[in-house]
Design a protein around this motif. Structure first.
Motif, PDB file in Angstrom:
ATOM      1  N   VAL A   1      30.009   5.615  22.108  1.00 49.16           N
ATOM      2  CA  VAL A   1      29.444   4.566  20.663  1.00 49.16           C
ATOM      3  C   VAL A   1      30.603   3.953  20.665  1.00 49.16           C
ATOM      4  CG1 VAL A   1      29.679   5.162  18.497  1.00 49.16           C
ATOM      5  CG2 VAL A   1      29.238   7.005  19.808  1.00 49.16           C
ATOM      6  N   THR A   2      29.435   2.611  19.812  1.00 51.67           N
ATOM      7  CA  THR A   2      29.824   0.859  20.506  1.00 51.67           C
ATOM      8  C   THR A   2      29.747   0.452  19.067  1.00 51.67           C
ATOM      9  OG1 THR A   2      29.689   0.497  23.003  1.00 51.67           O
ATOM     10  CG2 THR A   2      30.132  -1.121  21.085  1.00 51.67           C
ATOM     11  N   VAL A   3      30.982   0.576  18.210  1.00 58.80           N
ATOM     12  CA  VAL A   3      31.073  -0.217  16.955  1.00 58.80           C
ATOM     13  C   VAL A   3      31.058  -2.033  16.824  1.00 58.80           C
ATOM     14  CG1 VAL A   3      31.934  -0.176  14.406  1.00 58.80           C
ATOM     15  CG2 VAL A   3      31.728   1.479  16.286  1.00 58.80           C
ATOM     16  N   THR A   4      30.115  -2.520  16.093  1.00 60.88           N
ATOM     17  CA  THR A   4      30.234  -3.967  15.884  1.00 60.88           C
ATOM     18  C   THR A   4      29.964  -4.568  14.470  1.00 60.88           C
ATOM     19  OG1 THR A   4      28.981  -4.230  18.444  1.00 60.88           O
ATOM     20  CG2 THR A   4      29.294  -6.303  16.448  1.00 60.88           C
ATOM     21  N   ALA A   5      31.315  -5.191  13.953  1.00 56.74           N
ATOM     22  CA  ALA A   5      31.320  -5.614  13.018  1.00 56.74           C
ATOM     23  C   ALA A   5      31.185  -6.899  12.620  1.00 56.74           C
ATOM     24  CB  ALA A   5      32.621  -5.215  12.578  1.00 56.74           C
TER      25      ALA A   5
ATOM     26  N   THR B   1      34.640  -2.521  19.143  1.00 57.11           N
ATOM     27  CA  THR B   1      35.421  -1.156  19.868  1.00 57.11           C
ATOM     28  C   THR B   1      33.896  -0.273  20.693  1.00 57.11           C
ATOM     29  OG1 THR B   1      36.848  -0.069  19.933  1.00 57.11           O
ATOM     30  CG2 THR B   1      36.231  -0.173  17.718  1.00 57.11           C
ATOM     31  N   THR B   2      34.389   0.629  22.462  1.00 61.33           N
ATOM     32  CA  THR B   2      33.983   1.259  21.948  1.00 61.33           C
ATOM     33  C   THR B   2      34.957   2.657  22.309  1.00 61.33           C
ATOM     34  OG1 THR B   2      32.414  -0.149  24.143  1.00 61.33           O
ATOM     35  CG2 THR B   2      32.654   2.310  24.380  1.00 61.33           C
ATOM     36  N   PHE B   3      33.872   3.688  21.931  1.00 64.66           N
ATOM     37  CA  PHE B   3      34.781   5.731  21.754  1.00 64.66           C
ATOM     38  C   PHE B   3      33.860   6.307  22.687  1.00 64.66           C
ATOM     39  CE2 PHE B   3      33.029   4.594  17.934  1.00 64.66           C
ATOM     40  CZ  PHE B   3      32.974   6.191  17.256  1.00 64.66           C
ATOM     41  N   SER B   4      34.395   7.300  23.085  1.00 66.52           N
ATOM     42  CA  SER B   4      34.107   8.499  22.935  1.00 66.52           C
ATOM     43  C   SER B   4      33.808   9.219  21.968  1.00 66.52           C
ATOM     44  CB  SER B   4      34.690   8.951  24.540  1.00 66.52           C
ATOM     45  OG  SER B   4      33.957  10.403  24.809  1.00 66.52           O
TER      46      SER B   4
ATOM     47  N   MET C   1      24.309   7.117  20.017  1.00 62.06           N
ATOM     48  CA  MET C   1      25.176   7.956  19.254  1.00 62.06           C
ATOM     49  C   MET C   1      24.682   9.640  19.144  1.00 62.06           C
ATOM     50  SD  MET C   1      25.964   7.537  15.069  1.00 62.06           S
ATOM     51  CE  MET C   1      25.151   6.569  14.294  1.00 62.06           C
ATOM     52  N   PRO C   2      25.245  10.058  18.884  1.00 61.28           N
ATOM     53  CA  PRO C   2      24.584  11.472  19.246  1.00 61.28           C
ATOM     54  C   PRO C   2      23.154  11.668  18.518  1.00 61.28           C
ATOM     55  CG  PRO C   2      27.388  11.253  18.837  1.00 61.28           C
ATOM     56  CD  PRO C   2      26.595  10.398  18.437  1.00 61.28           C
ATOM     57  N   PRO C   3      22.438  12.596  19.346  1.00 64.03           N
ATOM     58  CA  PRO C   3      21.047  12.831  18.990  1.00 64.03           C
ATOM     59  C   PRO C   3      20.866  13.220  17.683  1.00 64.03           C
ATOM     60  CG  PRO C   3      21.223  13.032  21.387  1.00 64.03           C
ATOM     61  CD  PRO C   3      22.612  12.986  20.495  1.00 64.03           C
ATOM     62  N   GLY C   4      20.426  12.823  16.942  1.00 65.77           N
ATOM     63  CA  GLY C   4      20.336  13.493  15.461  1.00 65.77           C
ATOM     64  C   GLY C   4      20.793  12.681  14.281  1.00 65.77           C
ATOM     65  N   LEU C   5      22.173  12.261  14.553  1.00 64.17           N
ATOM     66  CA  LEU C   5      22.154  10.827  13.328  1.00 64.17           C
ATOM     67  C   LEU C   5      22.264   9.494  13.790  1.00 64.17           C
ATOM     68  CD1 LEU C   5      26.039  11.390  14.674  1.00 64.17           C
ATOM     69  CD2 LEU C   5      24.507  12.815  12.778  1.00 64.17           C
ATOM     70  N   ALA C   6      22.362   8.640  12.613  1.00 64.96           N
ATOM     71  CA  ALA C   6      21.455   7.428  11.980  1.00 64.96           C
ATOM     72  C   ALA C   6      22.945   6.552  11.669  1.00 64.96           C
ATOM     73  CB  ALA C   6      20.451   7.525  11.688  1.00 64.96           C
ATOM     74  N   ILE C   7      22.149   5.668  11.688  1.00 66.24           N
ATOM     75  CA  ILE C   7      23.443   4.905  10.766  1.00 66.24           C
ATOM     76  C   ILE C   7      22.486   3.794   9.735  1.00 66.24           C
ATOM     77  CG2 ILE C   7      23.851   2.977  12.328  1.00 66.24           C
ATOM     78  CD1 ILE C   7      27.017   2.817  12.167  1.00 66.24           C
ATOM     79  N   ASP C   8      22.878   3.614   9.178  1.00 74.69           N
ATOM     80  CA  ASP C   8      22.395   3.308   8.114  1.00 74.69           C
ATOM     81  C   ASP C   8      23.444   1.391   8.242  1.00 74.69           C
ATOM     82  OD1 ASP C   8      21.806   1.287   5.351  1.00 74.69           O
ATOM     83  OD2 ASP C   8      20.901   2.961   4.459  1.00 74.69           O
ATOM     84  N   PRO C   9      22.454   0.490   8.799  1.00 77.82           N
ATOM     85  CA  PRO C   9      22.831  -1.208   8.829  1.00 77.82           C
ATOM     86  C   PRO C   9      23.142  -1.163   7.240  1.00 77.82           C
ATOM     87  CG  PRO C   9      20.298  -0.767   8.771  1.00 77.82           C
ATOM     88  CD  PRO C   9      21.299   0.462   9.033  1.00 77.82           C
ATOM     89  N   SER C  10      22.628  -1.028   6.264  1.00 76.17           N
ATOM     90  CA  SER C  10      22.792  -1.994   5.054  1.00 76.17           C
ATOM     91  C   SER C  10      24.400  -1.494   4.509  1.00 76.17           C
ATOM     92  CB  SER C  10      22.338  -2.047   3.748  1.00 76.17           C
ATOM     93  OG  SER C  10      22.212  -0.545   3.629  1.00 76.17           O
ATOM     94  N   THR C  11      24.983   0.377   4.571  1.00 75.90           N
ATOM     95  CA  THR C  11      26.038   0.352   4.247  1.00 75.90           C
ATOM     96  C   THR C  11      27.197   0.761   5.621  1.00 75.90           C
ATOM     97  OG1 THR C  11      25.415   2.799   4.275  1.00 75.90           O
ATOM     98  CG2 THR C  11      24.637   1.018   2.004  1.00 75.90           C
ATOM     99  N   GLY C  12      26.708   1.276   6.659  1.00 76.25           N
ATOM    100  CA  GLY C  12      27.410   1.693   7.686  1.00 76.25           C
ATOM    101  C   GLY C  12      27.684   3.508   7.093  1.00 76.25           C
TER     102      GLY C  12
END
Length: 53
Positions: A26-30, A38-41, A1-12
């Motif tokens: 960025v790679t997103v895994t469900a 999936t991976t995207f730029s 993820m770009p610096p300064g961003l965070a993802i809440d693992p319980s809510t996404g």
């Protein structure tokens, strides 16, 4: 993820303020009830000021 961003693992929920311009891979895994990924730029850029604003 770009610096300064965070993802809440319980809510996404992604939150924060991007601090660095650039391109990020960025790679997103469900998981749960199936699994996939999936991976995207993700490009972060600075827009020019609006000339009519």
């Amino acid at each position: 993820m770009p610096p300064g961003l965070a993802i809440d693992p319980s809510t996404g929920l992604i939150s924060g303020t991007v601090s660095t311009i650039g391109s990020y891979t960025v790679t997103v895994t469900a998981v749960g009830g199936g699994q996939g990924s999936t991976t995207f730029s993700w490009s972060v850029r600075k827009e020019a000021p609006c000339p009519r604003c």
